[in-house]
Design an enzyme around this catalytic site. Structure first.
Site, PDB file in Angstrom:
ATOM      1  N   GLU A  52      27.101  61.336  71.520  1.00  0.00           N
ATOM      2  CA  GLU A  52      26.888  61.330  70.067  1.00  0.00           C
ATOM      3  C   GLU A  52      25.748  60.389  69.674  1.00  0.00           C
ATOM      4  O   GLU A  52      24.918  60.725  68.842  1.00  0.00           O
ATOM      5  CB  GLU A  52      28.167  60.916  69.329  1.00  0.00           C
ATOM      6  CG  GLU A  52      29.268  61.970  69.326  1.00  0.00           C
ATOM      7  CD  GLU A  52      28.987  63.179  68.444  1.00  0.00           C
ATOM      8  OE1 GLU A  52      27.954  63.211  67.746  1.00  0.00           O
ATOM      9  OE2 GLU A  52      29.801  64.112  68.451  1.00  0.00           O
ATOM     10  N   ASP A  75      25.438  62.031  59.782  1.00  0.00           N
ATOM     11  CA  ASP A  75      26.400  61.430  60.704  1.00  0.00           C
ATOM     12  C   ASP A  75      25.947  60.006  61.007  1.00  0.00           C
ATOM     13  O   ASP A  75      24.754  59.767  61.199  1.00  0.00           O
ATOM     14  CB  ASP A  75      26.466  62.226  62.015  1.00  0.00           C
ATOM     15  CG  ASP A  75      26.943  63.651  61.801  1.00  0.00           C
ATOM     16  OD1 ASP A  75      27.647  63.895  60.818  1.00  0.00           O
ATOM     17  OD2 ASP A  75      26.609  64.516  62.634  1.00  0.00           O
TER      18      ASP A  75
END
EC number: 3.2.1.17
Length: 129
Positions: A35, A52
């Site tokens: 991520e 994000d």
């Protein structure tokens, strides 16, 4: 802050992620690797206008408020910038909420793509935990 693999594993363990909702520590370290590359300051813009944030790339449409995502739900009741500090505690608290939401770690695309169904124990190998 950019964590080393083992440093992050130790912090995640300290904050109670090992086997949280049945997901071993290796799953969480693997997810963070894909991520954010272990970088707490990582941000990525999504096509829907949300962003994000942080080491686990927590989304501003649902989980945090960045002041610019229309219709945010802010289900973790937190500002997105708080997910980008050197201390991962706020990200861990929010991640616990996300993983308890029904889809488990499938909420993280990178986990589905790179970690799910693999031997994630390698992510904590040789770490002094």
């Amino acid at each position: 802050k950019i964590y080393t693999r083992c440093e992050l594993a130790a912090a995640m363990k300290r904050y109670g992620l090992d086997n949280y909702q049945g997901y071993s520590l290796g799953n969480w370290v693997c997810a963070a690797r894909y991520e954010s590359n272990y970088n707490t300051q990582a941000t990525n813009r999504n096509s829907d206008g949300s962003t994000d944030y942080g080491i686990l790339q927590i989304n501003s449409r649902w989980w945090c408020n960045d002041g610019k995502t229309p219709g945010t739900r802010n289900l973790c009741h937190i500002s997105c910038s708080a997910l980008m500090g050197a201390d991962i505690a706020p990200s861990v608290r929010c991640a616990k909420k996300i993983v308890s939401d029904g889809n488990g770690m499938n909420a993280w695309v990178a986990w589905r793509k790179h970690c799910k169904g693999t031997d994630v124990s390698k992510w904590i190998k040789d770490c002094k935990l």
